[in-house]
Design a protein around this motif. Structure first.
Motif, PDB file in Angstrom:
ATOM      1  N   GLU A 175     -10.511   2.890  -3.480  1.00 36.55           N
ATOM      2  CA  GLU A 175     -10.326   1.841  -2.831  1.00 36.55           C
ATOM      3  C   GLU A 175      -9.345   2.217  -1.505  1.00 36.55           C
ATOM      4  O   GLU A 175      -8.225   2.986  -1.853  1.00 36.55           O
ATOM      5  CB  GLU A 175      -9.738   0.554  -3.554  1.00 36.55           C
ATOM      6  N   GLU A 176      -9.189   1.459  -0.342  1.00 31.89           N
ATOM      7  CA  GLU A 176      -8.378   1.683   0.678  1.00 31.89           C
ATOM      8  C   GLU A 176      -6.985   1.395   0.086  1.00 31.89           C
ATOM      9  O   GLU A 176      -6.172   1.800   0.490  1.00 31.89           O
ATOM     10  CB  GLU A 176      -8.753   0.769   1.795  1.00 31.89           C
ATOM     11  N   SER A 177      -6.808   0.128  -0.656  1.00 36.92           N
ATOM     12  CA  SER A 177      -5.372  -0.073  -0.924  1.00 36.92           C
ATOM     13  C   SER A 177      -4.683   0.918  -1.748  1.00 36.92           C
ATOM     14  O   SER A 177      -3.444   1.067  -1.684  1.00 36.92           O
ATOM     15  CB  SER A 177      -5.558  -1.508  -1.683  1.00 36.92           C
ATOM     16  N   ARG A 178      -5.676   1.638  -2.772  1.00 39.53           N
ATOM     17  CA  ARG A 178      -5.061   2.862  -3.485  1.00 39.53           C
ATOM     18  C   ARG A 178      -4.788   3.716  -2.703  1.00 39.53           C
ATOM     19  O   ARG A 178      -3.468   4.541  -3.064  1.00 39.53           O
ATOM     20  CB  ARG A 178      -5.870   2.874  -4.814  1.00 39.53           C
ATOM     21  N   ARG A 187      -1.566   2.982  -0.899  1.00 36.80           N
ATOM     22  CA  ARG A 187      -0.394   3.149  -1.977  1.00 36.80           C
ATOM     23  C   ARG A 187       0.203   4.522  -1.981  1.00 36.80           C
ATOM     24  O   ARG A 187       1.098   4.863  -2.070  1.00 36.80           O
ATOM     25  CB  ARG A 187      -0.558   2.344  -3.006  1.00 36.80           C
ATOM     26  N   CYS A 188      -0.764   5.410  -2.292  1.00 35.62           N
ATOM     27  CA  CYS A 188      -0.350   6.749  -2.573  1.00 35.62           C
ATOM     28  C   CYS A 188       0.150   7.391  -0.928  1.00 35.62           C
ATOM     29  O   CYS A 188       1.360   8.005  -1.256  1.00 35.62           O
ATOM     30  CB  CYS A 188      -1.477   7.439  -2.779  1.00 35.62           C
ATOM     31  N   ASP A 189      -0.211   7.116  -0.197  1.00 32.35           N
ATOM     32  CA  ASP A 189       0.410   7.692   1.288  1.00 32.35           C
ATOM     33  C   ASP A 189       1.537   6.934   1.399  1.00 32.35           C
ATOM     34  O   ASP A 189       2.770   7.567   1.937  1.00 32.35           O
ATOM     35  CB  ASP A 189      -0.582   7.164   2.359  1.00 32.35           C
ATOM     36  N   GLN A 190       1.950   5.649   1.054  1.00 26.10           N
ATOM     37  CA  GLN A 190       3.023   4.861   1.179  1.00 26.10           C
ATOM     38  C   GLN A 190       4.121   5.459   0.329  1.00 26.10           C
ATOM     39  O   GLN A 190       5.314   5.685   0.800  1.00 26.10           O
ATOM     40  CB  GLN A 190       2.774   3.492   0.816  1.00 26.10           C
ATOM     41  N   PHE A 191       3.787   6.110  -0.818  1.00 25.59           N
ATOM     42  CA  PHE A 191       4.795   6.723  -1.806  1.00 25.59           C
ATOM     43  C   PHE A 191       5.172   7.950  -1.318  1.00 25.59           C
ATOM     44  O   PHE A 191       6.383   8.379  -1.194  1.00 25.59           O
ATOM     45  CB  PHE A 191       4.175   6.898  -3.110  1.00 25.59           C
ATOM     46  N   LEU A 192       4.369   8.684  -0.640  1.00 27.10           N
ATOM     47  CA  LEU A 192       4.445   9.977  -0.108  1.00 27.10           C
ATOM     48  C   LEU A 192       5.466   9.846   0.912  1.00 27.10           C
ATOM     49  O   LEU A 192       6.200  10.740   1.318  1.00 27.10           O
ATOM     50  CB  LEU A 192       3.314  11.106  -0.017  1.00 27.10           C
ATOM     51  N   ASP A 193       5.373   8.997   1.692  1.00 27.34           N
ATOM     52  CA  ASP A 193       6.125   8.791   3.190  1.00 27.34           C
ATOM     53  C   ASP A 193       7.466   8.282   2.741  1.00 27.34           C
ATOM     54  O   ASP A 193       8.190   8.616   3.622  1.00 27.34           O
ATOM     55  CB  ASP A 193       5.352   7.263   3.662  1.00 27.34           C
TER      56      ASP A 193
END
Length: 680
Positions: free
Chosen positions: A527-530, A533-539
């Motif tokens: 899912e795009e949201s998941r 979210r992973c990218d957001q955490f890495l950011d």
């Protein structure tokens, strides 16, 4: 005949001074002068000359300032003869010539081309050099060849007041050598620049220069010459340390010899830079680079000619053996527990029930305790912000929380110990109950536990209270272990991201910019949201300037065993030595002290985890052990060769190769006697 007049004008022709200097005139001297002259017994008569007189009796141009400056420079410069014009001799010559000193050089090898480039006069014949009567003879040979070279100099051709100086890395030996080999009318100063071509390639500023005035004549000129020589180094910004040769060698054995030993052991490992270098590992790489340029003769000289070196080598050996015993002893206890009925403390998962989806149904052991939660006031939700849960709110968890909160994310924390006060100060919502923590539905859960307790803590969490799409993240220093643990113990609907910030509270206290952050997207939903979210955490880490390195867990552990585990191992070995700062720290020794400081703050559990849970660590430990043993064999093998020469070949030159051990040399003497070393 009238007396001879030295006046610049013709006899009987006397200029009128008032016309030569006319203060009323705009010019100092008139453009056309009317000169009055008179003869004896006559009145002055006016006579016009077709001359233009600019000045009379003008002082000739003389630049007093330039002359004084030249005299001052001459009084401050020396003629210095460098004996041994190799790497270090040329290194010193660059500064000596730049300061205006006259430099002569002699060496057994032909360095005339290098000398010419540096503005140095090279003499293949030492007789020719000594006949130049240099003010200072500077011995820049290796420690091993110092005695032979000194005895080959025709010192009878020198002025009897010549100052002899050395720059050897050991001082008791050079002092005894000078006193025994040189006539008493020569001045002696023993020095040690605590730097070299590599460590001082930028400048000598703030680097130590150690000296002892062994014998300086009473004449003021000889004392002044000694001070001129020392001022060479002082002018470059060196820290001037006056210290006895005995005291120097005591400190040097604990700093310089240990530094070179560690550098050579690590050099034998052929350490290489990795994509995930830590600051500590980079200091080790720098140490290897700084010591690799030095010959084995230099290192061997530090060992043989410093009576304290053997004791330090034995202490280093004992520290390494103690660390290995500590590691394997801990490993043995774990195996015993697993084999003889106490495995429940090691693998608590065997006692827990798991449902068909793989989710643990065991409740927290503290579920019955009253709720203790400090929730911050949050008005409105921002979709760009994450709800990050930190499990294990110790030193590292708090370290991460500061930055995550500063970026505006909502942080929840749970830990077995009570960190509620710390959490409140950081702006973190703290939960003392795992059920309450999970019911807040954090989008991301970061496991910040120790490696040894990770499995137990993970399985104590009431996973059924979380959203099924929760992202689980670890920050352990090993990666294959948590990857395998997450895949085996977490239901398939949870996302998994394995990460390793290659820094901590000490190395990252001044910011994360440029520091490596390693990650592996082990299992992320489609899912795009998941994915977002992973990218957001890495950011979170990318925004702080981290160097983001995507790498498989297997590859990480391979690199980490060769860098992180070796770094921690050397830090702990040196910690057991009880290294302390000295008045003559070298750059390399400062590196070791910083390494000890950076690793001493980490628990033994962390280090043991690096060893136990990285499949490559045992191989690296064996390689380190083999390298240390090989270095010791190289040292003692060479020492044994010298002993054989003394015993069976009776070579006269070999008597200079070994110092006489002192009476109070206990452990060192016994070790040398075991090798049948006889001192002449």
């Amino acid at each position: 005949m009238p007396p001879l007049s030295l006046h610049p004008f013709p006899p009987k022709l006397i200029p009128t001074p008032s016309l030569l200097f006319n203060p009323q005139s705009p010019n100092l001297y008139p453009q056309s002068s009317h000169l009055y002259y008179h003869t004896p017994n006559s009145t002055p008569k006016r006579r016009r000359f077709g001359l233009q007189i600019k000045s009379l009796d003008a002082a000739q141009v003389f630049d007093y300032e330039s002359k004084l400056a030249a005299q001052f420079r001459s009084s401050q410069t020396l003629t210095i003869a460098i004996i041994g014009f190799g790497n270090f001799g040329q290194f010193l010559a660059k500064t000596l010539t730049r300061q205006g000193h006259t430099v002569l050089a002699h060496s057994r090898s032909d360095h005339s081309a290098a000398a010419a480039k540096l503005g140095v006069s090279f003499f293949p014949d030492p007789h020719d050099l000594c006949e130049q009567h240099p003010h200072v003879i500077l011995l820049c040979t290796s420690i091993i060849s110092a005695a032979a070279v000194l005895s080959s100099l025709p010192v009878q051709r020198l002025r009897r007041s010549t100052l002899f100086a050395d720059v050897l890395s050991v001082k008791e030996f050079s002092k005894a050598l000078f006193l025994n080999a040189l006539p008493p009318y020569f001045d002696l100063i023993c020095t040690h620049p605590m730097f070299g071509p590599e460590s001082a390639k930028e400048s000598w500023n703030e680097l130590h220069f150690v000296f002892e005035k062994v014998r300086i004549g009473e004449e003021g000129s000889r004392a002044e010459r000694c001070e001129k020589f020392l001022s060479i180094f002082e002018r470059e910004g060196c820290k001037m340390v006056e210290m006895s040769c005995v005291e120097h060698d005591k400190y040097a054995a604990g700093s310089q010899f240990i530094t070179h030993t560690v550098g050579r052991v690590l050099g034998m490992l052929r350490l290489e830079s990795t994509p995930i270098n830590t600051k500590g590992y980079e200091t080790l790489l720098d140490l290897v680079e700084n010591t690799a340029g030095d010959s084995f003769d230099l290192y061997y000289g530090l060992f043989v000619y410093n009576k304290n070196a053997l004791d330090m080598l034995e202490r280093l050996d004992s520290a390494f053996e103690a660390l290995k015993a500590q590691l394997f002893g801990r490993l043995h206890d774990v195996v015993r527990n697993q084999l003889f009925g106490n495995a429940g403390k090691v693998r608590p998962l065997q006692e827990e029930n798991v449902n068909q989806n793989g989710a643990a149904l065991v409740r927290s052991s503290i579920a019955g305790r009253p709720l203790k939660v400090h929730v911050l006031d949050s008005s409105g939700d921002d979709n760009s912000m994450l709800r990050v849960g930190i499990v294990g709110f110790g030193n590292f968890g708090q370290f991460l929380a500061k930055t995550i909160v500063r970026q505006g994310h909502k942080v929840l924390a749970y830990s077995r110990s009570d960190y509620s006060d710390v959490a409140r100060l950081l702006g973190v919502s703290y939960f003392s109950d795992a059920d309450d923590f999970c019911e807040e539905h954090p989008e991301v859960i970061i496991l910040c536990t120790s490696i040894l307790s990770t499995e137990k803590v993970l399985m104590s969490l009431p996973l059924q209270r979380l959203k099924r799409s929760t992202l689980f993240v670890d920050v352990l220093s090993v990666k294959e272990f948590p990857r395998s643990l997450f895949l085996q113990r977490l239901p398939p609907y949870f996302d998994i991201l394995c990460t390793h910030p290659m820094f901590g509270p000490e190395s990252g206290k001044n910011g994360w910019n440029g520091l490596a952050f390693v990650y592996d997207r082990v299992r992320i939903g489609n899912e795009e949201s998941r994915v977002s979210r992973c990218d957001q955490f890495l950011d979170i880490f990318a925004q702080e300037g981290c160097r983001m390195v995507q790498m498989s867990c297997e590859e990480h552990d391979k690199h980490a065993a060769g860098s992180q585990f070796i770094t921690h191992t050397m830090g702990r070995i040196l910690e057991k030595l009880g290294l302390e700062s000295t008045p003559v720290n070298t750059k390399g020794y400062k590196t070791l002290l910083n390494l000890v400081e950076n690793t001493a703050g980490d628990s033994f559990d962390l280090y043991y985890g690096l060893f136990m849970y990285n499949a490559n660590a045992m191989e690296q430990l064996k390689r380190l052990d083999n390298a240390f043993e090989a270095l010791k064999k190289q040292l003692f093998g060479r020492l044994h060769g010298v002993s054989r020469k003394q015993i069976f070949e009776n070579e006269d030159d070999s008597q200079h190769l070994l110092p006489t051990p002192s009476e109070n040399e206990s452990a060192s003497t016994s070790s040398l006697e075991a090798l049948n070393i006889q001192n002449n």
